[in-house]
Scaffold this motif. Structure first.
Motif, PDB file in Angstrom:
ATOM      1  N   HIS A 203       0.866  -1.182   0.000  1.00 16.11           N
ATOM      2  CA  HIS A 203       0.000   0.000   0.000  1.00 16.11           C
ATOM      3  C   HIS A 203       0.900   1.228   0.000  1.00 16.11           C
ATOM      4  O   HIS A 203       1.077   1.894   1.028  1.00 16.11           O
ATOM      5  CB  HIS A 203      -0.940  -0.022   1.208  1.00 16.11           C
ATOM      6  N   LEU A 206       0.394   4.750   1.617  1.00 17.44           N
ATOM      7  CA  LEU A 206       0.529   4.989   3.055  1.00 17.44           C
ATOM      8  C   LEU A 206       1.982   5.245   3.421  1.00 17.44           C
ATOM      9  O   LEU A 206       2.881   4.554   2.952  1.00 17.44           O
ATOM     10  CB  LEU A 206       0.008   3.776   3.844  1.00 17.44           C
ATOM     11  N   ILE A 209       1.462   3.170   9.330  1.00 14.03           N
ATOM     12  CA  ILE A 209       0.237   2.509   9.761  1.00 14.03           C
ATOM     13  C   ILE A 209       0.117   2.679  11.268  1.00 14.03           C
ATOM     14  O   ILE A 209       0.970   2.200  12.024  1.00 14.03           O
ATOM     15  CB  ILE A 209       0.235   1.010   9.398  1.00 14.03           C
ATOM     16  N   LEU A 213      -5.093   1.311  13.678  1.00 21.09           N
ATOM     17  CA  LEU A 213      -5.818   1.393  12.411  1.00 21.09           C
ATOM     18  C   LEU A 213      -6.461   0.046  12.099  1.00 21.09           C
ATOM     19  O   LEU A 213      -5.816  -0.996  12.194  1.00 21.09           O
ATOM     20  CB  LEU A 213      -4.865   1.788  11.279  1.00 21.09           C
ATOM     21  N   ASP A 214      -7.732   0.063  11.703  1.00 21.23           N
ATOM     22  CA  ASP A 214      -8.449  -1.166  11.373  1.00 21.23           C
ATOM     23  C   ASP A 214      -7.992  -1.656  10.000  1.00 21.23           C
ATOM     24  O   ASP A 214      -8.336  -1.078   8.971  1.00 21.23           O
ATOM     25  CB  ASP A 214      -9.957  -0.910  11.371  1.00 21.23           C
ATOM     26  N   GLU A 217     -11.237  -3.115   7.843  1.00 20.81           N
ATOM     27  CA  GLU A 217     -12.168  -2.129   7.310  1.00 20.81           C
ATOM     28  C   GLU A 217     -11.514  -1.246   6.257  1.00 20.81           C
ATOM     29  O   GLU A 217     -12.175  -0.782   5.318  1.00 20.81           O
ATOM     30  CB  GLU A 217     -12.734  -1.269   8.447  1.00 20.81           C
ATOM     31  N   ASN A 218     -10.210  -0.994   6.402  1.00 23.89           N
ATOM     32  CA  ASN A 218      -9.498  -0.156   5.447  1.00 23.89           C
ATOM     33  C   ASN A 218      -8.887  -0.948   4.299  1.00 23.89           C
ATOM     34  O   ASN A 218      -8.118  -0.397   3.505  1.00 23.89           O
ATOM     35  CB  ASN A 218      -8.408   0.643   6.171  1.00 23.89           C
ATOM     36  N   ARG A 219      -9.209  -2.224   4.226  1.00 21.97           N
ATOM     37  CA  ARG A 219      -8.829  -3.088   3.097  1.00 21.97           C
ATOM     38  C   ARG A 219      -7.324  -3.220   2.924  1.00 21.97           C
ATOM     39  O   ARG A 219      -6.828  -3.451   1.823  1.00 21.97           O
ATOM     40  CB  ARG A 219      -9.451  -2.570   1.799  1.00 21.97           C
ATOM     41  N   LEU A 220      -6.576  -3.104   4.004  1.00 29.51           N
ATOM     42  CA  LEU A 220      -5.152  -3.389   3.917  1.00 29.51           C
ATOM     43  C   LEU A 220      -4.909  -4.885   3.821  1.00 29.51           C
ATOM     44  O   LEU A 220      -3.863  -5.329   3.362  1.00 29.51           O
ATOM     45  CB  LEU A 220      -4.404  -2.814   5.129  1.00 29.51           C
ATOM     46  N   ASP A 222      -7.101  -8.056   2.296  1.00 36.35           N
ATOM     47  CA  ASP A 222      -8.305  -8.555   1.646  1.00 36.35           C
ATOM     48  C   ASP A 222      -8.293 -10.081   1.680  1.00 36.35           C
ATOM     49  O   ASP A 222      -7.407 -10.696   2.276  1.00 36.35           O
ATOM     50  CB  ASP A 222      -8.447  -8.020   0.221  1.00 36.35           C
ATOM     51  N   THR A 253      -5.856  -5.022  14.001  1.00 35.62           N
ATOM     52  CA  THR A 253      -4.936  -3.896  14.103  1.00 35.62           C
ATOM     53  C   THR A 253      -3.534  -4.414  14.402  1.00 35.62           C
ATOM     54  O   THR A 253      -3.354  -5.574  14.804  1.00 35.62           O
ATOM     55  CB  THR A 253      -5.353  -2.927  15.224  1.00 35.62           C
TER      56      THR A 253
END
Length: 269
Positions: A203, A206, A209, A213-214, A217-220, A222, A253
């Motif tokens: 990613h 970014l 991190i 951080l979730d 939910e933040n699709r880090l 999948d 997290t």
């Protein structure tokens, strides 16, 4: 509050359905096959599914990508949250006519029943670089009754920690509280940093991190990278991890990952 899987309530109305769609990069799957070999995909596909994807010489990449996309698309029709895709509970077979058929087992079947889904139909399309799948539910005649408990096995109230349920039955886990922020000796901070670096490398948007951080939910992380992520955790934590028992909140997290995989437990220091 504990995180529990929740199925979407029946929407009602003529023709209502939850469609699912997924796209899988052929290049990405080819890289995973090159890095980890066929064993990597044994956590995602059953022996029968792998056999369907096999030629006389090797695994067929397009067939493999198509099944991965079909499983994700089928899972999306179930409309559940806080649950990992139960890879081996959603089986994609090849019919005698050549089109794909979806079979739901164990946790996937329980989630479908709660959502009023009798079955799932799916179609797959391949190109040179991508495989795409679209899935649609076959709805039961009447609306399902909503249940207070999540699909699958309920969590016995006397269990103090993460329940020994399947990965798709993400039951309650202790939240990251002050009891975890003690002076326990962390012997694997380097391993945790390698995990963070792995996420950052995938990613590039970014710069850092945050520990809270979730990642889900933040699709880090999948569905496809989740399996690779588990391999990474096994390598750097020295622990064997079963997808069927891993719970969402354990890797939600960096703080949770540190607590569950990179912190010496009481009595081990």
């Amino acid at each position: 509050m504990p995180t529990r899987p929740v199925a979407a309530p029946p929407a009602g109305g003529l023709g209502w359905a939850n469609l699912g769609m997924d796209i899988v990069s052929v290049t990405r799957v080819r890289r995973l096959l090159r890095l980890y070999g066929e064993d990597f995909f044994q956590r995602m596909l059953t022996p029968g599914e792998l056999a369907d994807c096999r030629t006389s010489a090797k695994l067929d990449i397009l067939s493999l990508c198509g099944r991965i996309a079909a499983k994700e698309a089928a899972f999306k029709t179930l409309r559940v949250r806080a649950v990992f895709l139960p890879w081996r509970d959603i089986i994609v077979r090849r019919s005698e006519g050549g089109w794909p058929l979806v079979e739901l087992h164990r946790s996937a079947a329980a989630m479908a029943a709660q959502s009023g889904i009798a079955g799932i139909t799916v179609t797959i399309s391949h190109d040179v670089d991508y495989a795409v799948a679209v899935a649609a539910p076959v709805l039961e005649a009447g609306p399902p009754a909503l249940e207070a408990d999540p699909p699958g096995h309920p969590v016995p109230p006397e269990l103090p920690g993460p329940a020994a349920a399947s990965g798709a039955d993400a039951a309650s886990v202790p939240s990251t509280s002050s009891t975890h922020r003690t002076s326990r000796r962390d012997t694997m901070s380097e391993g945790l940093q390698l995990v963070k670096n792995w996420l950052l490398a995938r990613h590039e948007e970014l710069e850092d991190i945050a520990p809270d951080l979730d990642l889900i939910e933040n699709r880090l992380i999948d569905s496809l990278s989740f399996v690779e992520f588990v391999f990474l955790l096994e390598q750097h934590s020295g622990r064997s991890i079963q997808l069927e028992t891993l719970e969402v909140d354990e890797i939600r997290t960096l703080d949770a990952i540190k607590t569950h995989f990179f912190t010496v437990q009481v009595g081990q220091a």
